[in-house]
Each structure stands twice: as C-alpha cells, then as structure tokens.
Design a protein around this motif. Structure first.
Motif, PDB file in Angstrom:
ATOM      1  N   GLN A  14       0.842  -1.210   0.000  1.00  0.00           N
ATOM      2  CA  GLN A  14       0.000   0.000   0.000  1.00  0.00           C
ATOM      3  C   GLN A  14       0.868   1.247   0.000  1.00  0.00           C
ATOM      4  O   GLN A  14       0.556   2.249  -0.631  1.00  0.00           O
ATOM      5  N   ARG A  15       1.966   1.152   0.736  1.00  0.00           N
ATOM      6  CA  ARG A  15       2.864   2.289   0.808  1.00  0.00           C
ATOM      7  C   ARG A  15       3.495   2.574  -0.557  1.00  0.00           C
ATOM      8  O   ARG A  15       3.677   3.729  -0.940  1.00  0.00           O
ATOM      9  N   GLN A  18       0.855   4.186  -2.683  1.00  0.00           N
ATOM     10  CA  GLN A  18       0.655   5.566  -2.237  1.00  0.00           C
ATOM     11  C   GLN A  18       1.744   6.471  -2.809  1.00  0.00           C
ATOM     12  O   GLN A  18       1.473   7.546  -3.326  1.00  0.00           O
ATOM     13  N   GLN A  22       1.900   9.704  -5.470  1.00  0.00           N
ATOM     14  CA  GLN A  22       2.529  10.986  -5.137  1.00  0.00           C
ATOM     15  C   GLN A  22       3.548  11.385  -6.199  1.00  0.00           C
ATOM     16  O   GLN A  22       3.650  12.554  -6.574  1.00  0.00           O
ATOM     17  N   ARG A  25       1.676  12.694  -9.134  1.00  0.00           N
ATOM     18  CA  ARG A  25       1.208  14.066  -8.890  1.00  0.00           C
ATOM     19  C   ARG A  25       2.357  15.059  -8.972  1.00  0.00           C
ATOM     20  O   ARG A  25       2.172  16.198  -9.401  1.00  0.00           O
ATOM     21  N   GLU A  30       0.896  18.566  -9.944  1.00  0.00           N
ATOM     22  CA  GLU A  30      -0.096  18.811  -8.888  1.00  0.00           C
ATOM     23  C   GLU A  30       0.549  19.065  -7.544  1.00  0.00           C
ATOM     24  O   GLU A  30      -0.006  19.734  -6.683  1.00  0.00           O
ATOM     25  N   LEU A  31       1.723  18.445  -7.339  1.00  0.00           N
ATOM     26  CA  LEU A  31       2.455  18.670  -6.099  1.00  0.00           C
ATOM     27  C   LEU A  31       3.667  19.531  -6.404  1.00  0.00           C
ATOM     28  O   LEU A  31       4.398  19.276  -7.367  1.00  0.00           O
ATOM     29  N   GLU A  34       8.177  21.639  -2.920  1.00  0.00           N
ATOM     30  CA  GLU A  34       8.144  21.877  -1.470  1.00  0.00           C
ATOM     31  C   GLU A  34       7.202  20.895  -0.775  1.00  0.00           C
ATOM     32  O   GLU A  34       7.499  20.376   0.298  1.00  0.00           O
ATOM     33  N   GLU A  35       6.040  20.642  -1.419  1.00  0.00           N
ATOM     34  CA  GLU A  35       5.080  19.717  -0.831  1.00  0.00           C
ATOM     35  C   GLU A  35       5.538  18.267  -0.975  1.00  0.00           C
ATOM     36  O   GLU A  35       5.286  17.417  -0.121  1.00  0.00           O
ATOM     37  N   PRO A  38       8.888  16.437   1.762  1.00  0.00           N
ATOM     38  CA  PRO A  38       8.771  15.570   2.947  1.00  0.00           C
ATOM     39  C   PRO A  38       8.180  14.200   2.613  1.00  0.00           C
ATOM     40  O   PRO A  38       8.479  13.225   3.293  1.00  0.00           O
ATOM     41  N   LEU A  39       7.375  14.135   1.545  1.00  0.00           N
ATOM     42  CA  LEU A  39       6.780  12.849   1.170  1.00  0.00           C
ATOM     43  C   LEU A  39       7.835  11.923   0.590  1.00  0.00           C
ATOM     44  O   LEU A  39       7.907  10.750   0.929  1.00  0.00           O
ATOM     45  N   MET A  42      10.305  10.747   3.308  1.00  0.00           N
ATOM     46  CA  MET A  42       9.816   9.650   4.151  1.00  0.00           C
ATOM     47  C   MET A  42       9.798   8.320   3.418  1.00  0.00           C
ATOM     48  O   MET A  42       9.593   7.273   4.023  1.00  0.00           O
ATOM     49  N   LEU A 155       5.171   4.761   9.747  1.00  0.00           N
ATOM     50  CA  LEU A 155       4.017   5.637   9.541  1.00  0.00           C
ATOM     51  C   LEU A 155       3.275   5.885  10.851  1.00  0.00           C
ATOM     52  O   LEU A 155       2.052   5.745  10.911  1.00  0.00           O
ATOM     53  N   SER A 160       5.219  11.597  12.748  1.00  0.00           N
ATOM     54  CA  SER A 160       5.789  11.621  11.398  1.00  0.00           C
ATOM     55  C   SER A 160       6.187  13.027  10.952  1.00  0.00           C
ATOM     56  O   SER A 160       6.775  13.196   9.891  1.00  0.00           O
TER      57      SER A 160
END
Lengths: 551, 161
Positions: A14-15, A18, A22, A25, A30-31, A34-35, A38-39, A42, A155, A160
C-alpha cells in the motif's frame, strides 16, 4: 530472521502504491517540490548534487541472501552496478531516476524490504548491534525489540512530522557496538538484580554540530513497557522540541536545555498518564516476533577445529584474516565473520553488484542464509562454522573481499562527501582513500593496532567523526576545502566526544598530519595500549606538539 | 477554505469570532483561548455551540476546566511539517476524553489525511485547490496501521496474526 506476514506485506505494498500516486502528482505538477519533499524523504528519496539518491532500509542491519541478490539486481538495473552501505546499516543508490523509484520500491517489497523512513523528520530505521543474537557477550538478542520498533515507528500517525530526524539504536550486549549514546534514544538490554531482562534507556545523544552523549533517563524499564515509554519520550519531544532553527531541533538540544533531570521528569509525567495497555503489544505478539529470531539449529561442534588450527599455522595471510575479521560466537565451533568493505585505497562501504551476489551465495553456503550490515560500513556473516572458515576466506579473496583490516587504521568510516552529497562542504572519499593507502601496509596497520578513523564531509557528521579515535571533519573556507582533526572520540560503552586539536589542514597536508599522530602514538605507547588508551593517558598535548611542529 | 467532514465537503456552520466582537448568545462560534478563559460564565450560558482555537504551542491542560462547554477544538498547522497538533489531538482524545469535533486548520495537506484521522481529527479545513477525490483517496491509501490505540485503519490488534 523476521518474515513478513500478510499484514506486513500488504502494508508495504500500500505504501508503494501511495508513493506511486505521489510521484505521479509531482511529475504532472499537482504537487510542488516543497510539498513533495517531505513525502519523498519519508520514502528514502533525496535530491543530491547530481541526481536523486534512494536510501533503502536494512532494518537493524539484517538481510538474507535473496534480499542481498535483490539489492544487486537494483544496482544493475537502476543504478551503475554498485551500492553504498551506510553508517545507519542502510544501502544507498546514487543514480536512480524519479519515475523508476516506485518500481524499485516494488522490487524491494517482493523480498520484504522497503525505504520507509530512511529520511525525513520522523523515526528513522532502527539500528542494532551487528552481532545481535550471535555475540558471546549478550544478555538478550535485541532484534525482536528492534523489529517491534520498526513496526511501531512505521508511519506513526503522531510522530511523522517531528522537529527533526530521530534515530534509535539498541544493543543487548555489554560491549556497545551500536554507539547507543550517540543516538536520540539508545537502548541497552541488561539483567537486573532478580535476573530479569529489561532496558536501560538513554535519550538526547547525537552528533552533528553539537555532539552530545545521551544521559541515562531510565535505569530499568520492563521490556513490555517499551512502546508506551517511547511514546512518552516522543510526545514530549514532538510538543517541546525547537522548530525555529533546524540546527537546534534535535532532541539533544531539548534535553540539554531542560537538563536531563527535568526532561526525565517530563517524560515520566507523560508516561504516568499514557494509556499503556492500549499501546503495548500483547504478549502473544511479542512471542510471535521473537520466534523468528530463535537461534538457528547449530551443528554440535567442538569448540576448536583441528583442521583450522593446522591451516592457521601454515597460511599466514589466512591467520591474519582470522585474527582481525573473525569474532567470538556464542555457539561452540562457530565464528562471526566480518567482511571488510575497506579495500586499501577503496571507497568505504561501496560494494559492486558482483560482490553483493558473491556475499549472498556465501551466506547461503556458509552462514545459514544470514548477512548483517555493520554501522562501520562492513558486512557480517554471523553464523560460520570454524571448519568452513578457510574455504570461505578463499572464496572471499576471489571477490576482493578478504581484506584483513577490521578495526585497523584502513577500516575507515567515511560519508559520501562532496562527491555525491548536496550538504557536503568537502570531499571525504578521496581523503579516506589517501589515508588508507598511506597506513594500509598490512604489517604496519597490524602493528598500529585498534584504530578508528572516521571522516565526515560536513558538520552534520554522517561519517561519525566525533566518535573517531581520529576524527576528520571536512569544511570549506573561501572555496578551499580544509580538514579539522579531533582525537579521542569513541562510540563504544565508554563513549566520548573527540576534541579538536587545533587549526585545520589542507587536503594535501592532512594525511601527513594523520601519519604524524599515528607515529607519535607508536612512540609513546606503553605495554601494548591501544591508541585510544594511550590518548586517554597522555591527553592531546604530545600529538599537538608533533603535528604543529612539523607543519 | 473548504471544510471536509466524513469524506464530504460540507458547509461550515462555525464562525471564528473576532477579538473585538462581543460573544453572541446564538450561533456556533469559535473563540480564542483568552476569550474562553475570560468569559467562562457567558460561554456556559450560550444557547448555541462554542468552540475554541488554540495555538499549537498551547498545553491542552489549559482547556481542561472548560471541556464541558466546548463542542469543537480547532488545532493549528502553521506549516504542514509542524506536527505539534498531532500530539495535542492525541492528548485531548485519550487523556482529557474530549469527544467533540477536533478540527485541523492552517496548512493542511491531503497527504496528511490518514495521520490526522488516526490521531482523532474529524474535520479539516483544507488548503484551496485540493480535490475531495484526492483527499479521500489519500485518507484510504493505507488501510493498515501498526500502532495500537490509534483510530482509523485496521490495527494489528484486530488483525489475526
């Protein structure tokens, strides 16, 4: 070793899905970066000087052969045929492409691996003694607890987005091979007066620009209370750690500012009102995890192997390798084999995909399918029968993996430095290579004896220079690299922070200075004392005099 | 600033009261912590609901005496990387037994949806331009959670291992 069940497998998949979303995006805009930052962090993905870098977790440094082969496959398919083992028991790939990363993570998931939380301001991959479960000096195997913490910290909804990264290390031995007091939380399993095993808890250690040794916050914590107690520490830190300055955001600064006593009191207050029964795992779950780490079926062997004794007599090189690279095992007739990733003049911690596959094969043949990564950037085959040592040594030699320098002057820790890293202020790798060549003569380094040289290419101290007997910190002034030397650091059970001896050196003069320090030690040592023992006896002055008189 | 609750964009019945405004007898209003402390009796006597917005540096203990009169607590994310409000939420839910609405406001991103729900948030003032579809996909992207005692997802506790 631990095996994923359906829960773990689904979680990791699932990770991956996910993160794939991201990345999509991010790629379609879409991202913002900067946004996204951190994603991706991680998920272990950095943006470095020349390319992305993917850091894959090797939880508490334990691998099987299939996993090592997968790492080799990734090196060949998505990188340039090699990987870099790090001081946090991880492996880094230096050249992946962003769109490939979800695929890489999917390959990793196939062999029960991931890159979750190898970066970012969260609880990082938990590290452990690389001899865990096999060391002769252990109260209890720390790996079941490390696995429990891997699961608990993965997670974590509350922890987090911490003020800063958070590193936990655990050992079960009296000798500290995990540098626990240099960690945000250090845990040591020990026996109390009643013979029960529990944790001694340290908090607030770290390296970076403000090196600190963690004070003890709990002398004794029952094993089953571990997670609730960790949550109490994390909550105090999450709420009160500084967020205004990233250089003052680690827990060590909070512990130092409050004082160990007040910090401990706050943790204990939080712990007292935490709903422990809802947080702690059931006994059944602890047992389930521990069962994976039950000692393997060792053959009943005599403590000494007669054939080995003969070979040690007749093969001097082999004897030298056994002396430095093979350590005491808890099972009779077995040894712990440490494989050096520090060939003379090589890049510390780098392994080619061929070497990874060779180690995987040898682990299958000789080490009950188990491999460890050490925080000193070497590999370990933890379960080798003494009767197999000679054959193993010969095979290792065919892959340039038989350097007999564990714990010696050329067994250098170095961060990637300015050759790769976006934070570095100076190069580390060429410095390590130069020192290794200078001091690497086999007879000479054996004569010098136990010596830990550690090199960081910037103040963040990924090369653990504060804990080096000889520590080297690469800095930059007006476009020129220069290197500061510290002496007397140690990451073991008598941990200490190295002291700066004086003005820095240019890259050209540094190796001479290091050699002068080594020669000075050779001249003043008494009764076979090690460099560190000698330094602690005489202090920095004789070294300063020698170094600055000749430069 | 769209408000998301239970996976839907909903109309916000709450109004943040300006410091200069008098506390009205009617209507759902969100007051500051100062207001809450200074006007306790007046708030207790209101016909409609009252909520409070607190800074993420505030200790939830300051709300303890007022919880009976509070229907909503809004917690602040000045930056999405500033995670203090997760711990505030957790404390309010588990240590102070707050059962009213916990609202996340400020820089709230879709990729935090799952974590926010797990620590006990149930309404979200999300940044403009984020689609509900992505928010819900994000909130459901991890159906499993290793941690015990947190909401949302299927915890190990309920999973037959």
């Amino acid at each position: 070793m631990y095996r994923y069940d359906e829960f773990d497998a689904t979680f990791v998949r699932q990770r991956v899905d996910q993160f794939r979303g991201q990345v999509e995006r991010r790629v379609n805009g879409e991202l913002s970066e900067e946004e996204f930052r951190p994603l991706r962090l991680m998920n272990g993905l950095y943006l470095q000087l020349h390319a992305y870098m993917l850091r894959v977790a090797v939880p508490y440094g334990t691998l099987n052969s299939a996993q090592m082969r997968k790492l080799a496959f990734i090196a060949d398919t998505y990188d340039r045929g090699y990987g870099h083992f790090t001081t946090r028991q991880n492996i880094q790939y230096n050249w992946p492409r962003l769109p490939d990363v979800p695929d890489i993570l999917e390959h990793l998931a196939e062999v029960e691996m991931h890159a979750i939380q190898t970066s970012g301001n969260c609880i990082r991959n938990v590290t452990a003694d690389h001899w865990a479960g096999v060391a002769a000096d252990e109260a209890e195997d720390p790996r079941p607890h490390a696995e429990l913490m891997r699961q608990w910290s993965s997670l974590h909804p509350e922890f987090s987005f911490l003020p800063r990264k958070f590193k936990i290390a655990v050992t079960g031995a009296s000798a500290d091979r995990a540098a626990i007091r240099y960690h945000d939380i250090g845990l040591r399993l020990k026996k109390n007066g009643q013979g029960e095993v529990g944790f001694e808890v340290f908090a607030g250690g770290g390296m970076g620009r403000t090196p600190m040794l963690a004070p003890r916050v709990r002398d004794w914590l029952a094993k089953e209370d571990l997670l609730p107690y960790l949550e109490a520490i994390m909550r105090v830190y999450n709420l009160h750690g500084r967020r205004d300055n990233k250089y003052k955001a680690r827990i060590k600064i909070l512990v130092h500012a409050l004082g160990a006593e007040e910090f401990t009191a706050q943790v204990e207050r939080e712990y007292a009102r935490i709903d422990a029964p809802h947080i702690e795992p059931e006994q059944q779950e602890l047992k389930r995890i521990a069962a994976y780490f039950a000692p393997p079926d060792y053959d009943a062997l005599p403590g000494d192997d007669p054939a080995l004794a003969l070979r040690l007599e007749k093969h001097e090189d082999f004897a030298g390798w056994v002396e430095r690279n093979v350590s005491a095992h808890r099972a009779p007739g077995y040894g712990i084999v440490n494989i050096s990733l520090k060939p003379i003049g090589g890049i510390p911690g780098d392994a080619s995909s061929d070497q990874m596959r060779a180690v995987a094969d040898l682990a299958e043949t000789f080490s009950l399918d188990e491999i460890r990564i050490s925080h000193e950037q070497n590999l370990v085959l933890p379960n080798v029968a003494k009767r197999d040592l000679f054959a193993l040594w010969q095979s290792l030699g065919e892959h340039s993996l038989a350097d007999a320098n564990i714990g010696l002057a050329s067994d250098i820790i170095a961060c990637p430095g300015l050759d790769y890293c976006g934070l570095a202020t100076a190069r580390s790798i060429p410095i390590a290579q130069d020192i290794s060549r200078r001091l690497g003569d086999p007879a000479r380094q054996r004569e010098i004896g136990d010596m830990k040289i550690k090199i960081s290419g910037c103040i963040n101290a990924c090369g653990h220079h504060h804990a080096g007997h000889i520590g080297i910190l690469g800095l930059e002034k007006r476009g020129e690299e220069y290197y500061q030397i510290t002496l007397g650091g140690s990451g073991d059970e008598r941990a200490s922070v190295g002291e700066i001896i004086g003005p820095g050196f240019s890259a050209e003069n540094l190796t001479d200075a290091v050699e002068t320090i080594v020669d000075t030690y050779m001249g003043l040592r008494e009764n076979g004392e090690t460099f560190l023992e000698a330094y602690r006896r005489v202090g920095p002055d004789p070294f300063k005099e020698a170094v600055y008189a000749t430069h | 600033m769209p408000l998301i609750r239970n996976g839907e964009i909903v109309a916000d019945t709450w109004r943040v009261l300006e410091e200069v405004e008098d506390i009205p007898a009617e209507g759902d209003v969100i007051v500051s912590l100062e207001r809450l402390k200074n006007s306790t009796k007046q708030i207790a006597a209101r016909a409609d609901r009252t909520g409070v917005a607190i800074e993420n540096s505030a200790d939830p203990v300051e709300l303890e005496a007022h919880l009976a009169h509070l229907d909503l607590i809004a917690l602040e994310f000045p930056a999405f990387t500033d995670g203090r409000a997760y711990s505030q939420a957790r404390r309010l839910r588990t240590q102070y037994g707050f059962t009213g609405e916990l609202r996340a406001r400020g820089n709230v991103l879709v990729d935090q949806a799952g974590f926010l729900k797990q620590v006990g948030f149930d309404s979200f003032e999300v940044t403009d331009g984020q689609s509900l579809e992505i928010w819900n996909a994000s909130a459901r992207s991890m159906t499993l959670t290793y941690q015990r005692g947190y909401d949302g997802g299927q915890a190990i506790r309920e999973f037959a291992r």
